[in-house]
Structure formats: C-alpha cells, structure tokens
Design a protein around this motif. Sequence first.
Motif, PDB file in Angstrom:
ATOM      1  N   ALA A 649      -7.744  40.734   8.101  1.00 23.94           N
ATOM      2  CA  ALA A 649      -8.660  41.877   8.009  1.00 23.94           C
ATOM      3  C   ALA A 649      -7.984  43.196   8.341  1.00 23.94           C
ATOM      4  CB  ALA A 649      -9.851  41.662   8.947  1.00 23.94           C
ATOM      5  N   GLU A 650      -6.854  43.145   9.046  1.00 28.74           N
ATOM      6  CA  GLU A 650      -6.194  44.386   9.455  1.00 28.74           C
ATOM      7  C   GLU A 650      -5.538  45.109   8.280  1.00 28.74           C
ATOM      8  OE1 GLU A 650      -3.423  43.570  12.503  1.00 28.74           O
ATOM      9  OE2 GLU A 650      -4.918  42.896  13.969  1.00 28.74           O
ATOM     10  N   ILE A 651      -5.092  44.359   7.296  1.00 27.32           N
ATOM     11  CA  ILE A 651      -4.343  45.007   6.214  1.00 27.32           C
ATOM     12  C   ILE A 651      -4.929  44.759   4.835  1.00 27.32           C
ATOM     13  CG2 ILE A 651      -2.184  44.939   7.498  1.00 27.32           C
ATOM     14  CD1 ILE A 651      -1.357  42.533   5.834  1.00 27.32           C
ATOM     15  N   TRP A 652      -6.043  44.065   4.753  1.00 32.53           N
ATOM     16  CA  TRP A 652      -6.605  43.738   3.440  1.00 32.53           C
ATOM     17  C   TRP A 652      -7.845  44.570   3.150  1.00 32.53           C
ATOM     18  CZ3 TRP A 652      -6.456  41.356  -1.159  1.00 32.53           C
ATOM     19  CH2 TRP A 652      -7.654  41.067  -1.805  1.00 32.53           C
ATOM     20  N   HIS A 653      -7.919  45.110   1.952  1.00 32.47           N
ATOM     21  CA  HIS A 653      -9.171  45.603   1.401  1.00 32.47           C
ATOM     22  C   HIS A 653      -9.066  45.559  -0.103  1.00 32.47           C
ATOM     23  CE1 HIS A 653      -6.995  49.525   1.118  1.00 32.47           C
ATOM     24  NE2 HIS A 653      -7.733  49.648   0.024  1.00 32.47           N
ATOM     25  N   ASP A 654     -10.216  45.566  -0.761  1.00 33.83           N
ATOM     26  CA  ASP A 654     -10.269  45.464  -2.223  1.00 33.83           C
ATOM     27  C   ASP A 654     -10.948  46.702  -2.765  1.00 33.83           C
ATOM     28  OD1 ASP A 654     -11.418  44.514  -4.939  1.00 33.83           O
ATOM     29  OD2 ASP A 654     -10.095  42.877  -4.324  1.00 33.83           O
ATOM     30  N   ASP A 655     -10.575  47.091  -3.973  1.00 27.99           N
ATOM     31  CA  ASP A 655     -11.186  48.263  -4.591  1.00 27.99           C
ATOM     32  C   ASP A 655     -12.650  48.041  -4.922  1.00 27.99           C
ATOM     33  OD1 ASP A 655      -8.892  49.701  -4.416  1.00 27.99           O
ATOM     34  OD2 ASP A 655      -8.192  49.219  -6.452  1.00 27.99           O
ATOM     35  N   LEU A 671      -9.685  31.931  15.050  1.00 27.29           N
ATOM     36  CA  LEU A 671      -8.681  31.215  14.280  1.00 27.29           C
ATOM     37  C   LEU A 671      -8.055  32.135  13.237  1.00 27.29           C
ATOM     38  CD1 LEU A 671      -7.224  28.593  13.446  1.00 27.29           C
ATOM     39  CD2 LEU A 671      -9.179  28.096  11.942  1.00 27.29           C
ATOM     40  N   ALA A 672      -8.881  32.942  12.572  1.00 25.47           N
ATOM     41  CA  ALA A 672      -8.363  33.860  11.553  1.00 25.47           C
ATOM     42  C   ALA A 672      -7.351  34.826  12.154  1.00 25.47           C
ATOM     43  CB  ALA A 672      -9.517  34.628  10.910  1.00 25.47           C
ATOM     44  N   ARG A 673      -7.643  35.315  13.359  1.00 27.98           N
ATOM     45  CA  ARG A 673      -6.696  36.221  14.011  1.00 27.98           C
ATOM     46  C   ARG A 673      -5.426  35.500  14.414  1.00 27.98           C
ATOM     47  NH1 ARG A 673      -4.497  36.853  18.450  1.00 27.98           N
ATOM     48  NH2 ARG A 673      -5.649  35.066  19.304  1.00 27.98           N
ATOM     49  N   SER A 674      -5.579  34.243  14.891  1.00 29.65           N
ATOM     50  CA  SER A 674      -4.442  33.504  15.422  1.00 29.65           C
ATOM     51  C   SER A 674      -3.426  33.145  14.330  1.00 29.65           C
ATOM     52  CB  SER A 674      -4.935  32.233  16.118  1.00 29.65           C
ATOM     53  OG  SER A 674      -3.851  31.472  16.603  1.00 29.65           O
ATOM     54  N   VAL A 675      -3.891  32.737  13.137  1.00 34.21           N
ATOM     55  CA  VAL A 675      -2.941  32.310  12.106  1.00 34.21           C
ATOM     56  C   VAL A 675      -2.051  33.467  11.660  1.00 34.21           C
ATOM     57  CG1 VAL A 675      -4.374  30.406  11.297  1.00 34.21           C
ATOM     58  CG2 VAL A 675      -4.603  32.653  10.224  1.00 34.21           C
ATOM     59  N   PHE A 676      -2.593  34.680  11.649  1.00 37.81           N
ATOM     60  CA  PHE A 676      -1.763  35.819  11.246  1.00 37.81           C
ATOM     61  C   PHE A 676      -0.876  36.306  12.397  1.00 37.81           C
ATOM     62  CE2 PHE A 676      -5.242  35.945   8.119  1.00 37.81           C
ATOM     63  CZ  PHE A 676      -4.471  35.892   6.968  1.00 37.81           C
ATOM     64  N   GLU A 677      -1.317  36.080  13.623  1.00 39.70           N
ATOM     65  CA  GLU A 677      -0.434  36.345  14.755  1.00 39.70           C
ATOM     66  C   GLU A 677       0.731  35.360  14.746  1.00 39.70           C
ATOM     67  OE1 GLU A 677      -0.403  38.775  17.057  1.00 39.70           O
ATOM     68  OE2 GLU A 677      -2.007  39.700  15.856  1.00 39.70           O
ATOM     69  N   LEU A 678       0.453  34.110  14.351  1.00 43.85           N
ATOM     70  CA  LEU A 678       1.518  33.126  14.261  1.00 43.85           C
ATOM     71  C   LEU A 678       2.537  33.543  13.201  1.00 43.85           C
ATOM     72  CD1 LEU A 678       2.883  30.442  14.858  1.00 43.85           C
ATOM     73  CD2 LEU A 678       1.198  29.309  13.370  1.00 43.85           C
ATOM     74  N   GLU A 679       2.078  34.052  12.071  1.00 38.69           N
ATOM     75  CA  GLU A 679       3.021  34.512  11.060  1.00 38.69           C
ATOM     76  C   GLU A 679       3.899  35.635  11.596  1.00 38.69           C
ATOM     77  OE1 GLU A 679       3.059  36.097   6.414  1.00 38.69           O
ATOM     78  OE2 GLU A 679       1.511  36.794   7.794  1.00 38.69           O
ATOM     79  N   LYS A 680       3.296  36.574  12.322  1.00 38.08           N
ATOM     80  CA  LYS A 680       4.082  37.660  12.908  1.00 38.08           C
ATOM     81  C   LYS A 680       5.143  37.109  13.863  1.00 38.08           C
ATOM     82  CE  LYS A 680       0.381  41.161  12.818  1.00 38.08           C
ATOM     83  NZ  LYS A 680      -0.492  42.005  13.655  1.00 38.08           N
ATOM     84  N   GLU A 681       4.768  36.092  14.635  1.00 42.31           N
ATOM     85  CA  GLU A 681       5.713  35.505  15.585  1.00 42.31           C
ATOM     86  C   GLU A 681       6.866  34.827  14.849  1.00 42.31           C
ATOM     87  OE1 GLU A 681       5.358  31.892  18.724  1.00 42.31           O
ATOM     88  OE2 GLU A 681       4.173  33.704  19.200  1.00 42.31           O
ATOM     89  N   ILE A 682       6.550  34.126  13.756  1.00 44.51           N
ATOM     90  CA  ILE A 682       7.604  33.479  12.964  1.00 44.51           C
ATOM     91  C   ILE A 682       8.562  34.527  12.416  1.00 44.51           C
ATOM     92  CG2 ILE A 682       8.053  32.181  10.846  1.00 44.51           C
ATOM     93  CD1 ILE A 682       5.417  30.684  11.353  1.00 44.51           C
ATOM     94  N   ILE A 683       8.008  35.607  11.880  1.00 46.66           N
ATOM     95  CA  ILE A 683       8.844  36.672  11.319  1.00 46.66           C
ATOM     96  C   ILE A 683       9.719  37.293  12.405  1.00 46.66           C
ATOM     97  CG2 ILE A 683       8.786  38.954  10.227  1.00 46.66           C
ATOM     98  CD1 ILE A 683       6.181  38.084   8.831  1.00 46.66           C
ATOM     99  N   ARG A 684       9.131  37.473  13.588  1.00 42.66           N
ATOM    100  CA  ARG A 684       9.852  38.135  14.680  1.00 42.66           C
ATOM    101  C   ARG A 684      10.950  37.252  15.263  1.00 42.66           C
ATOM    102  NH1 ARG A 684       8.846  37.815  20.039  1.00 42.66           N
ATOM    103  NH2 ARG A 684       6.812  36.825  19.665  1.00 42.66           N
TER     104      ARG A 684
END
Length: 796
Positions: A649-655, A671-684
Amino acid sequence: MTTTLLTTVVRYGYYLDVDSLDNQRDENEMANEIVANMIHEAFLHRVNTLLGEEEEEEENDGTSKAENTNNFTISTSAVTYSTATNMRQPSLRQDREVIGATSEVMSFNYRLSSNLAATKKWKEYANNNSGQLLLGHMQQALLDVKGSSNNISKNNNNNRMQIQLHQMDALIPRSSKFYSERSCTQTSYRYLLPVKWILPGIIMDDSNNDDDDGDTRRTAATAAAISQVEEWWKQISYYPQSRTSQRDHHHQPGSGGNQRTKSKAPYFITQMKQSLKAAESETEPNRPQTKVNNDYTGGDVNSEDDLADDDEDDNDDATVRLAHGRFGQLWRKHRRCWSNFVHRQLSGMSASPAHEALWRTMDRAIIIGLIDLQNGKDYDCEKKLLLQGSSSSSDEEDDDGKSNYTLRNMHVVLEFRADAFAVSQIPSVVSALVCMTNGWLPARYFDIATRSDVYMPAPPAPPHLGARLHYQSARYHFHELAAEDDTTFEKTIRTGDSREEERWEEGLRSRMLGGLPSDHDEVEMDWLLELRDVVSPDIRRQIESIDEADIHHSLVSSDGVGASLGGLPLVDTDVPSGEYTVTLDLLRRLVESGKWPVTSDARSRVIKSPRSSRTPSETFLTTSKKKAPSSAFPGNITISSGSFTVVNAEIWHDDDDDASLPLANALFPELARSVFELEKEIIRLTSPPLPTAEGMERQSATSSLRRLPSTHCAVNRNAQFTPHVDSGRGLGQSKSMILGLGNYTGGEVFVEGKLYNIRYSPLEFDGWNQLHWTAPFNGERYSLVWFTPEVSHKDS
C-alpha cells in the motif's frame, strides 16, 4: 452503377519450393500464405482482364475506335484460408517447413461495382460450365504470372512450384457467411514415414556397423521382419481412395469387391497402430454404456474396425474439457494439453499449459496407406484385397533371385486429424510414435505427456520435415450436418471425390521425397540413434519420477494436505531471525484461525488438486474454464491450501478511481505489511546481484544496483503449482522473486526445467516469460512471490 456482394471459394493443392523465390521472402512468410496471395492476385487479374476488355466501335468515316464501356471497381476483404491464423492464435500456425498441400481451401469476399452490362457479363462468365472456364483461365494465369515478390520465375514453374486448382465457385451469396479459416472444424495432415524407421533390429549399435560380424547380426535381426513385411506388401492391392472410385471398383467384373480377404499385418505395424490410437482424444459417451477396451490386440492393420467410429469409454472425471462449439459428434472429443510438444518452437505464455490454444483434440491418428515409390505403387490400407490370380512387376525378382522391394522406398502414410494443430505438434508426435513403436517409450507416453501438470518436452522432430509432411484437407460443418447438395458450394469445399485430386497427391509425394538431400539416410540414422540412446532413456527416467510424485501426492491428499509433516518436527529450528520469523509466525497463525482465503478461479487452475483420488494418474487437476470443485480450497487446518495476493500500500496506486486494495490487505493488514518488510530485509542483507534463474539477464558481479521494492506479493500455502507462466495481476512483470518458508522437504522450484532450492534462499526469475512450477514436497510449505506488474505506478 450497381453493387454486387459475393464470396469466392477455391479448393487447391500446391507444392512450393521456397528456395526458388525470385526475391528474398520475409522470414515469417509461410508457403501457404504465399500461395493464397498468388491465387488472390490471379483472381483480381482475371476480373480486370475480363471487364477491362476494350470494345471496337466503327466510326462514321469507317475507322474503328477501341473503348472500354465497363466502368467498374472491385475490392476484396476477409481473404483467408483454412491454415491461416488471422483469427486464431499464432501458436496454431502451420509449420514453416510444410511446403505442400493436397486440398487447401481459401475464401474471400468481393464487392463489384459496375453497370448492369458488366455485372451480367461477369456472372455469365463465372458460371460458364459450372465455373470451369474461370478456373481454367486462373490456372493459366498462375502459370504465366511473374515479376511479383511472391512469385516464382517462369522457367522454374515445372520443377520448383506447382499450384493445382481443384474446384472454384465465385458466385456464392454473401449471406452464406463462409470463412475458410473461421468455419473450419477439422484439419488434417499426412506424413510419409519410412518403414525402416520402425523395422525391428534395423538400428544397431555404432560399434556393430563397421565389421562383418555386426553386419551378420544386423541381417539376422531384421531378416524375419523384412520377409514378413514384403509378404504382406505383396498381398495388398491398390484400391481407389475416393468414394466415387470405390463404388465404381466394386461393380467392376473380377474386381474382387466382394472378396475381402484379411492379411495379418506385421507385428511392428500393429505396434504403430496401437501407438497412433494412444495419441487420439477420447470421446465422451452420450449415454451410459459398458466400457470397451480400445487396445488393439494384433491382426490386420487394415481391419474394418479402423473405419468405424471410435469406441467410447466411460469417463469418471467431471473436469474433462470437451470441444464445445464443434459440429456433429466432434464436440464430444476430449481436449488434451499439447504444450510439451511445442517447447522447441514457442516460449512464455505461448508454450504454457494455461494457453488455451494448446488444448486441442486429436480426432484421428491412423495409417491410411502404403507407398512404394520405386515401383510407383500406392496402396490403400483401409481396404483388404488380395491380388486375384495376377502378377505385377512388384512380384518379379531380379537376377540375384531377390525381391526388388527396397526398404528405402517403402513408406507408411500416416494421417492426423484435429480441430487444429499447434506449431511443431505433428513432428513431435511422429517422433514419439517412432519411439513407442520401437519399444523405447511406454504405451502410456501420450497420457503422461499431455498432462497439464507435467513438463516433459517431446522428442526432437524428424529431420527433413518438408520432404515428408504435407497438408491434406479441411472439413467444415457442412460435412457434419448437411446432406449432399444441400449447400450450393458444398462441392467446392468437399475433398476426396476426385481422381484428379488423388493423382495430384501422388505427384506431390514424389516431388516432396525427391527433394531429400543425398545424405538423408545418415542424418536420419543419427536422429534415430539419439532417440534410442539419449532422448528415450531420459524421458523414461522422467516418467519414473512422475509416477513416484503421483503416488506421494495421492498419499498426502488422502491424509489431508497440511495434516502430515512427513515425520518432521512441528517447529523447525533453522528459520532465519528477523522478518523471516515474524512472517512465518503470522502465516501459521492465519492457518490456525481457519480464515485462509479461497483461491481464485484463475490461480486454482494451475495448482494441483489436494483431493484424494482412486489412481495416482488422476491426482492432478484438469484445468477448466469453469471452477473445478476440487480447486476451491476451504480455509481449515485439515486441507488449508491455496494462494492469494496482497499489495504494498505504500507504493501502489492505480489510475482507476474505482481501484481498491485486495480484500486480503483489509483482512490481514499485519501480514501484508510483514511480507513487504521481509522483501526489504532480503534486499538489504543480500549483496547484489540476487541469485537469478538461468535465462534471465544477469547483472554483473560488481554491480551495486539493488532490487527495487515490489508492489505485489502472492502468498501461497501447500500449493504445488503446475507448469505455467504468470498472467492476470502479473501482467508484464519481468523480475519476480520467490522465497520458500516453513517446515518441509522437497518443494524446489523448476524454472524452464532447471531445479532451484528456494527454502530461505530467494531467487529472481522472469515469471512472465519463463515456465515455472513446484516440485513435490513433504510438510508445511509456504512461498512468497514478489512482483511488480507493468501497470504499477510509484509515488514520486
């Protein structure tokens, strides 16, 4: 001026050596397209020639003046032919190597605007001798045409290109709404298979080919088979293939029309029959009946049973896909997934089992004849007549006392009929048939290879395809529904009633096989050895693995997916700390709550069914446009399994102003917040570049570029995906990243056939273009797939 709207239908055969084109053709231009364009141009040329003729008028001073009194215009539309893909998926295009046809059908609409005299003149001309005058003039025009980029130089016509117009009707009312491509309900091809490819013992080890002992062993292994096929060959007499010729033959004195003596076919011919039968689609019975065994048990390849309708088996699987929309009894044919037979030609969604165009019916796969090119003999295998007290040149012996039959010239004619064929499907099927007939692949190969949950590329196509495969004919709904002569142009689109057409096909076969290169025997032998020694053993190993996976899946399904951890401890101790632990804990809590969402129809079609089944072969989910009962996964601990998507939700929007976040975001915000935090952690925590599947464009090892956060994430539990490429919400995404979590063994991800362990090991791959699926697993398995569709937008 009056306007006349009519349709033209042409039935024709062709042989086109594309190497003889005067100018360089487009790499995507096919022989069937070139010929259709030539016929279309010849028609326009004929109209312009006829109506553009100048008439001489005598002046008052006795001189004459030429003047064209027919002011007219002509335009055409909907130019198409039965093998075109203008209105179908390009994956159904004809194989580029096919350069010959016996009876292709093309049609186009035309609008003729002219005065009444010109219109009358055209109709009288087009109807002259039932259209034969127009057909003859067009035939001559095709011989004379030159100078176009799509045409053949005139001095090459006799050898390099021939177009034979069989029938034509240029006065069909537009109300008929006939379109040769869209109206076609069945297409057929024929393949000329050398007998030596399936002759027992003809293929020996390389080590035995260069010594006398090897030759002796080779002769001993094949002598009996050669003797048998020659004896059978002698007993089969020529029998006319057309219905008209057959009727005439039966009434000829001494023709033997009523003496139908059966001759026992060689064993390997019977094996070929069984293999062909295995490639055919089953027919759904329209009433309950006793199940009949369809297997051939030997005997004559020309049995009368070959001419009868297929025996129909009861089918207990409610999710079979029928060929709805076809006429007559063809709609009851089961559609099968032929994705494994196109992988060398197609990729991405075009090669995916989820691609609707690859689900086709194989209506018939049969032996229809034998040909002996050396002696000019052409035998029809659907009829059985012994030679009646007469001898032919083929029975004579040479000076050495040996029969002059030669394996080099013996060919079995195979015919394949289907609602449509995917590119490379027939060549791959032929290769499989050769393997099955020789005993290199099991009789159930087609049952496994056409499963939508199996990735098992078919054997490589035979060499020199253009010299052996040709298009045969098209069928239309008129053949299934209409009585003879009920349709004004039925005669035009009907095939197989003309001796002229049969002679054309005989000549076509000779021209095709005459184009074989001098080294074709060596090339074909190398191909056969590869099938026997490399390809077939590899496929057999894959089948063994599939059988083991089916048994495992059946056992897990009967116990309840998620109920068994395969002896693993309930809580695994190797979970990385941080967001890994947080996310896994939230996933397990969601399962315990019994609120796991029902999987969408689209995604459930590519997930193996968790239901129990009577046999391992029925454990996979047969896809359907309608939701299969077994693909709606209830949200409970016993068989909680499936997939849903959450959005960042932080970076998505539709026209679209009406667009909203998925329901899962509202139901499971933590859960929705956690899965994207996990992606950030993997990237970091992962030094770039991330591990990447083969076939992806890799960043250099020294690149400092990191993966950008994704807008979407697919959350999966105990979902064993079948081979597919992403679609729907994944539109246009290129770099997906997948990660496995939980207490499980197995469960690796296959990407284009290569295995990758993803348990706590992230992997980037191209989900939109690369075929991927899940390996069997034991235990509790979750997977997260992060992706960003091309329609995503980031706030600046």
